[in-house]
Design an enzyme around this catalytic site. Structure first.
Site, mmCIF file in Angstrom:
data_model
loop_
_atom_site.group_PDB
_atom_site.id
_atom_site.type_symbol
_atom_site.label_atom_id
_atom_site.label_comp_id
_atom_site.label_asym_id
_atom_site.label_seq_id
_atom_site.Cartn_x
_atom_site.Cartn_y
_atom_site.Cartn_z
ATOM 1 N N ASP A 296 -2.381 -0.651 5.732
ATOM 2 C CA ASP A 296 -2.578 -0.071 7.004
ATOM 3 C C ASP A 296 -3.947 0.216 6.998
ATOM 4 O OD1 ASP A 296 -2.832 2.047 5.297
ATOM 5 O OD2 ASP A 296 -2.819 3.338 6.983
ATOM 6 N N ASP B 206 0.868 -1.146 -0.035
ATOM 7 C CA ASP B 206 -0.042 -0.039 0.112
ATOM 8 C C ASP B 206 0.783 1.176 0.223
ATOM 9 O OD1 ASP B 206 -2.103 1.895 0.383
ATOM 10 O OD2 ASP B 206 -2.030 1.560 2.681
ATOM 11 N N PHE B 207 0.434 2.501 -0.249
ATOM 12 C CA PHE B 207 1.187 3.603 -0.269
ATOM 13 C C PHE B 207 0.807 4.348 0.987
ATOM 14 C CE2 PHE B 207 2.121 8.202 -1.223
ATOM 15 C CZ PHE B 207 3.242 7.901 -1.617
ATOM 16 N N ASP B 208 -0.236 5.130 1.151
ATOM 17 C CA ASP B 208 -0.321 5.991 2.290
ATOM 18 C C ASP B 208 -0.642 5.242 3.523
ATOM 19 O OD1 ASP B 208 -1.110 8.997 1.181
ATOM 20 O OD2 ASP B 208 -2.129 7.276 -0.213
#
Length: 287
Positions: free
Chosen positions: A215, A33-35
């Site tokens: 997250d 994932d990124f954020d």
């Protein structure tokens, strides 16, 4: 049937299982994932950037023998590709867009309903214009209402107005899902990050171990897709999750990725149980 979740264990405590999984595997697919995973969550989404150790680790991972990397994000595909280099595969808009093998695929239903997303985002920009710090993000195939910096007293108003607008202009074609201080608006289709991870994994050789690090609520479908044969790592506290492992922050993600790039890559292809207790793996991940 209700799916069972349990608190994920700190990744250091799960290292014997992680080592065994990699030893049995022919290769590894590491999906990120990124954020909130590669990049810390920030008040202004436009300012989000991966931590430098994460940026470096992603590039190194892609170069490691036997390892493929992918970024699977809720951001639009073009947006996330600009923010992190290195992966050979990118999935944007929670998997509705997928860039792999030199081509970009878009979910056909999402493509057809993009005009409705545009209309809903436009109406919300007007309806919520007076709400302090409320931001509407049109990602073409999905839309996001950011409430992270909205005063708590008016946040219920934002949520009510968003649902009213989506009901009126989206009807049965659109749905709302929730994340960390956001409302996600997208096509009402049974598709998510887990489906994207399964498609990406299908391109890999048999017996590839799939690792997913994320997250948020939207990452749970990906954890479900990789567990228990793969490795799900949740970034955050010990709230129940389908992931079996956890780290506390994006800073700790860098340690895990570095470990995968070095020790993890060396473990790939070994058969049988873990046989090398010489080094303390937990100190390696922290290092």
């Amino acid at each position: 049937m209700t799916e069972t979740k349990s608190p994920p264990q700190p990744v250091d405590e799960r290292l014997p299982d992680i080592r065994a999984t990699l030893e049995r595997a022919a290769g590894a697919l590491v999906c990120l994932d990124f954020d909130g995973t590669l990049a810390p969550i920030v008040d202004n989404p436009d300012a989000a950037a991966p931590l430098e150790p994460n940026r470096t680790a992603v590039v190194s991972l892609e170069r490691a023998p036997g390892i493929t990397t992918a970024v699977v994000s809720g951001r639009a595909l073009a947006d996330v590709r600009e923010r992190v280099d290195g992966p050979s595969v990118y999935a944007g808009n929670h998997g509705l867009e997928l860039a792999r093998n030199g081509a970009v695929a878009v979910h056909p239903v999402a493509r057809k309903r993009a005009d409705r997303i545009q209309r809903v985002c436009s109406v919300l920009e007007t309806a919520l214009a007076t709400v302090p710090n409320c931001r509407i993000e049109n990602k073409r195939l999905t839309g996001t209402v950011h409430v992270r910096s909205v005063p708590p007293a008016v946040e219920p108003v934002v949520r009510r107005v968003t649902r009213e607008v989506v009901d009126r202009f989206g009807g049965d074609a659109l749905e709302i899902s929730t994340g960390k201080r956001i409302l996600e608006i997208g096509p009402d289709v049974p598709w998510g990050k887990g489906n994207a991870v399964e498609l990406i994994a299908a391109d890999e050789p048999p017996q590839t171990a799939v690792v997913y690090v994320g997250d948020d609520v939207t990452d749970e479908s990906a954890f479900r897709a990789v567990e228990p044969n793969g490795i799900g790592i949740r970034v955050g506290d010990d709230e129940p999750s389908r992931a079996s492992c956890r780290v506390e922050s994006p800073a700790e993600v860098a340690s895990v990725l570095s470990w995968l790039c070095s020790t993890g890559a060396d473990l790939l292809g070994r058969s049988g149980p873990t046989v090398e207790p010489a080094a303390d793996p937990s100190s390696t991940t922290r290092g």
